[in-house]
Design an enzyme around this catalytic site. Structure first.
Site, PDB file in Angstrom:
ATOM      1  N   HIS A 108       0.809  -1.218   0.000  1.00  0.00           N
ATOM      2  CA  HIS A 108       0.000   0.000   0.000  1.00  0.00           C
ATOM      3  C   HIS A 108       0.847   1.274   0.000  1.00  0.00           C
ATOM      4  O   HIS A 108       0.335   2.360  -0.267  1.00  0.00           O
ATOM      5  CB  HIS A 108      -0.998  -0.003   1.166  1.00  0.00           C
ATOM      6  N   ASP A 138       0.058  -7.642   1.425  1.00  0.00           N
ATOM      7  CA  ASP A 138       0.485  -6.248   1.546  1.00  0.00           C
ATOM      8  C   ASP A 138       2.012  -6.133   1.513  1.00  0.00           C
ATOM      9  O   ASP A 138       2.614  -5.414   2.308  1.00  0.00           O
ATOM     10  CB  ASP A 138      -0.075  -5.606   2.821  1.00  0.00           C
ATOM     11  N   SER A 211       4.832   2.387   7.792  1.00  0.00           N
ATOM     12  CA  SER A 211       4.458   1.298   6.898  1.00  0.00           C
ATOM     13  C   SER A 211       5.663   0.731   6.161  1.00  0.00           C
ATOM     14  O   SER A 211       6.425   1.467   5.546  1.00  0.00           O
ATOM     15  CB  SER A 211       3.457   1.790   5.857  1.00  0.00           C
TER      16      SER A 211
END
Length: 467
Positions: A108, A138, A211
């Site tokens: 993402h 992911d 992230s």
């Protein structure tokens, strides 16, 4: 005077003991300084640029986001305009997986990007190529043209223990090389829409921009990749999730080798087994994965797995929670044979299944209500027979459509108008007449399973008739 002196001496002694106790306690706490100095240069900052027209995903105050699981990074462009062609920049974290320039991060972080840039600890910035990405886990694999990079030391996530110290390095809110620490809170977490990753839960402070960053153990090894948080406000609330490095490297190997990830597929729709369902299916306790539907011509169908089976073991591993099964199946190599143990009609059976490949497209069917009235029966519902169109649309071989629910056992069990009942007390029926006979034969004050289809999805519930 002697009394005062003695009191003073006592207070001094207590203070000294307190200081020594605090010093001893502080000495027991982990020291991350050397680990951070050694491994921080292996962590990178990732920024992306997109020139494409993309719809604006969120408008308003982040504080108004309701409680949900969300990815760390995501939000409005600085312009605040909902649409139009523009340069959109985002930032996340990553780490150097090999000296020749392989970088790992979250999907993402780079999803939809036209350009990806990697910034290193020495302030060099290189353009990266996307080698491959996998939305289900992911994960994304990047490549930069560089040699002799300071790669991380990869560890193993399976030996991690709950309560073990871990720490993260990343770029929350754009603050590069921020270090946060905590403990492993839980292992094997299954999150909504993330059925194939057994997440590591920690209380390490993670925020937007972390992230894709690494989660280290106290040996300086990467044991996870920070991926999601649980939040009401959009910021850290003490619960964060990391992708186990064992799972990540399996995905990376497939992305580098073939450009996509092939996951194992069984072809069943499953649900959790609660106490009432366990009683009704003859289990001594709630465990396993209850099969609510078997996909036609799937590996499970070809192996003889049936609706109502409870899968209690997969390749020798006991299934405590239904969420554990997709993770085990997904990591099985396509074409391999897996041994399952199921409970059927109260008896344990062994089943061998040749694992297929998980389909890339997932479709859902919708119900269509058509009016017809029948008498209220013993469990307090009115039903009608299903037409051929509904049977074909939902791939059913029988059942009845609930058109009215009154007070009684069905309402207490949670049956609603519009539900389709396809099995009751492990018995099938193709007409209202057959259904009514099954209802009349139900035992009193005993939990029996009922298989229903609601909005295209089958699931078991428990009905208890109290005459």
């Amino acid at each position: 005077m002697k009394y005062i002196n003695k009191l003073s001496s006592l207070l001094f002694l207590m203070a000294a003991i307190s200081v020594l106790s605090l010093s001893s306690h502080a000495a027991d706490l982990p020291d991350f300084t050397e680990l951070v100095e050694e491994h921080a240069e292996s962590v990178v900052n990732i920024s992306t640029v997109s020139h494409a027209e993309r719809p604006f995903q969120f408008q308003g105050d982040m504080e108004q986001i309701p409680e949900f699981f969300r990815h760390f990074f995501g939000g409005p462009p600085k312009s605040g305009k909902p649409n139009g062609k523009k340069r959109m920049q985002s930032m996340g974290s990553g780490f150097i997986a090999s000296e020749d320039g392989i970088i790992l991060t979250n999907n993402h972080v780079v999803d939809g990007a036209d350009e990806i840039y990697v910034r290193f600890s020495d302030r060099r910035e290189l353009k990266a190529e996307l080698i491959g990405a996998d939305k289900r886990s992911d994960l994304a694999v990047l490549k930069v043209e560089a040699d002799d990079l300071p790669a991380v030391k990869l560890g193993k996530s399976k030996p991690l223990k709950v309560g073990e110290w871990v720490f993260a390095i990343g770029s929350p809110f754009g603050f590069d090389y921020t270090v946060t620490a905590g403990i492993v809170s839980a292992k094997g977490r299954s999150l909504p829409n993330e059925n194939y990753v057994p997440f590591i839960q920690t209380d390490v402070a993670i925020n937007p921009g972390n992230s894709g960053g690494p989660l280290f153990n106290m040996d300086g090894e990467v044991v996870g990749i920070n991926s999601q948080i649980y939040t009401r406000s959009g910021g850290f609330m003490g619960v964060s999730f990391a992708i186990p490095i064992d799972v990540a490297m399996e995905v990376v190997a497939q992305l580098k080798g073939q450009g996509y990830v092939a996951r194992g597929w069984l072809g069943v729709l499953i649900q959790e087994v609660n106490k009432d369902l366990a009683d009704s299916f003859g289990l001594d306790r709630p465990y396993g994965a209850l099969v609510a539907q078997v996909v036609e011509d799937s590996p499970a169908d070809q192996a003889g797995i049936q609706t109502g089976d409870v899968i209690i073991e997969y390749e020798g591993e006991e299934i405590d929670f239904s969420s554990e099964l997709p993770q085990l199946v997904g990591r099985t190599k396509v074409g391999d044979k897996a041994k399952l143990k199921v409970v059927r009609d109260g008896d344990e059976k062994s089943v061998s299944v040749e694992i297929g490949e998980l389909p890339t497209d997932e479709s859902a069917s919708a119900l269509q209500n058509k009016p017809q009235v029948e008498k209220t029966n013993r469990i307090g519902i009115k039903v009608r027979e299903l037409d051929h169109e509904t049977l074909d649309d939902l791939n059913l071989d029988g059942g009845v459509h609930v058109i009215q629910v009154e007070s009684g056992a069905a309402r207490e069990a949670g049956i609603k108008q519009g539900d389709i009942i396809t099995r009751l007390n492990n018995q099938k029926f193709t007409s209202v007449k057959e259904f009514q006979k099954v209802v009349e034969s139900l035992p009193s004050d005993r939990a029996v399973p009922a298989l229903i289809v609601r909005q295209g999805s089958p699931s078991f519930i428990v009905i208890r008739v109290k005459d």
